[in-house]
Scaffold this motif. Structure first.
Motif, short mmCIF file in Angstrom:
data_model
loop_
_atom_site.label_atom_id
_atom_site.label_comp_id
_atom_site.label_asym_id
_atom_site.label_seq_id
_atom_site.Cartn_x
_atom_site.Cartn_y
_atom_site.Cartn_z
N PRO A 31 0.89 -1.15 -0.07
CA PRO A 31 -0.04 0.08 -0.04
C PRO A 31 0.84 1.19 0.03
O PRO A 31 0.32 2.16 -0.17
CB PRO A 31 -0.82 -0.13 1.28
CG PRO A 31 -0.05 -0.91 2.23
CD PRO A 31 0.65 -1.87 1.30
N PRO A 33 3.01 4.10 -1.37
CA PRO A 33 3.36 4.72 -2.71
C PRO A 33 4.79 4.67 -3.21
O PRO A 33 5.45 4.60 -2.19
CB PRO A 33 2.48 6.10 -2.70
CG PRO A 33 2.78 6.55 -1.18
CD PRO A 33 2.52 5.24 -0.40
N SER A 68 -2.44 -0.26 -5.42
CA SER A 68 -1.29 0.34 -5.60
C SER A 68 -0.55 0.09 -6.89
O SER A 68 -0.37 -1.04 -7.36
CB SER A 68 -0.45 -0.01 -4.31
OG SER A 68 0.91 0.53 -4.35
N GLY A 245 -0.83 4.99 -4.02
CA GLY A 245 -1.06 3.64 -3.28
C GLY A 245 -2.32 3.49 -2.58
O GLY A 245 -2.44 2.75 -1.63
N ASP A 246 -3.26 4.15 -3.13
CA ASP A 246 -4.68 3.96 -2.52
C ASP A 246 -5.75 4.00 -3.73
O ASP A 246 -6.44 4.95 -3.58
CB ASP A 246 -4.85 4.93 -1.33
CG ASP A 246 -6.39 4.51 -0.75
OD1 ASP A 246 -6.85 3.50 -1.15
OD2 ASP A 246 -6.90 5.28 0.11
#
Length: 336
Positions: A31, A33, A68, A245-246
């Motif tokens: 998760p 980034p 991600s 990352g989300d």
């Protein structure tokens, strides 16, 4: 359908094997980034886009849950410019201009002709059609006008009448009847038209029918490519840039936005007009038809508003080829 357009379906299946798909590992990754929160440009060989959906190795992937990425193609900052060449070449008619401009691509010397008519929602697929045309020996013509549906009805936007839309549409119809392509493929973003001063979906349906019936009476097959909806995360490229990352924050539920798109009106018009084929690319941009991701196979799906990136539409050529084969009963396949 006239005899000259009834050809064998098999070649589009062969074509589906020609457009390469590359397997990528796309399950839930870290998760976190990338360092600094920035994305890098994915290499072409590592970003199959919609082609990844057809690979058995990815059969269990929930694309809406991929959270991600570290690389993507195109980069979010370049998304708005990732569009077909018809814009740079001045092929799309702008507001205030009612004179159609017909541009040529694909196999320019081919006997079979596909003509794309409508607004930017058919224009976004122009590169994919051109590529398929070169492979399958179709001449690909495009006649598009910004924000104007190919309908025999008046249109408004923001309470203002688009008087040049209907004038352009009549001229585009005259061009098609003169050129006599084998198939006309059309799409649009607007779902209402005006009758007696009132906007309605019924007016749009009837306007579409009238043009489609005139084309069919001239022996031209009509295919409607259903509109894709506006993501609730728009501008989606900004969401991807801000949340690499989300990515689940950038996905959207299909049902509501699809109902608000022009796809239901297009379907209604097709159902009311016997012989009109339907191409539905929803399984390509929204695998599973529930939660639609912003990135598929390391390719950014949207460039601006509800418009798809050129890179994504090109990656979906295999799906487009199969849909066209079914919608035209083999009219857009190689004569073997």
């Amino acid at each position: 359908m006239p005899a000259r357009t009834r050809l064998v379906v098999g070649a589009l299946v062969v074509l589906a094997l020609v457009v390469a798909g590359v397997v990528v590992t796309v399950g839930r990754t870290s998760p976190s980034p990338p360092t600094g929160g920035s994305l890098t440009l994915a290499r072409a060989g590592e970003s199959p886009g919609a082609a990844a959906l057809l690979d058995p190795a990815n059969a269990d992937v929930d694309w809406g849950a991929v959270d991600s990425i570290r690389s993507v193609r195109p980069l979010p900052r370049d998304a708005k410019q990732d569009r077909p060449a018809l814009y740079a070449e001045g092929c799309q008619v702008l507001a205030g201009d009612a004179v159609p401009k017909v541009c040529v691509d694909g196999d320019r010397d081919a006997e079979r002709t596909v003509m794309l008519i409508g607004d930017s929602k058919i224009g976004q697929w122009q590169t994919a059609f051109a590529n398929l045309g070169r492979r399958e020996h179709w001449r690909v013509l495009s006649s598009t006008k910004s924000a104007c549906a190919f309908t025999d009805a008046d249109m408004t936007s923001g309470g203002k009448a688009f008087t040049d839309c209907r004038e352009w549409g009549r001229a585009a119809l005259a061009d098609a009847l003169r050129i006599k392509p084998d198939v006309v493929v059309t799409s649009q973003v607007h779902d209402t038209a005006v009758v007696d001063g009132k906007r309605s979906k019924g007016a749009m349906v009837r306007g579409l029918q009238r043009y489609w019936e005139k084309l069919q009476a001239a022996g031209i097959q009509v295919v409607v490519l259903l509109d894709n909806p506006m993501p609730t995360s728009h501008p989606t490229y900004q969401c991807v840039e801000d949340h690499p990352g989300d990515l689940t924050r950038c996905a959207y539920e299909l049902a509501g936005p699809l109902a608000e798109s022009s796809a239901p009106v297009q379907r209604a018009a097709a159902e009311a007009t016997p012989g009109v084929g339907v191409v539905d690319m929803a399984p390509a941009y929204c695998p599973g038809l529930q939660r639609c991701p912003a990135v598929i196979g390391r390719v950014l799906v949207y460039r601006a508003g509800s418009h798809l990136t050129k890179t994504f539409t090109v990656s979906a050529q295999r799906q487009l080829a199969r849909q066209l084969a079914a919608a035209t009963d083999g009219a857009l396949t190689r004569n073997r």
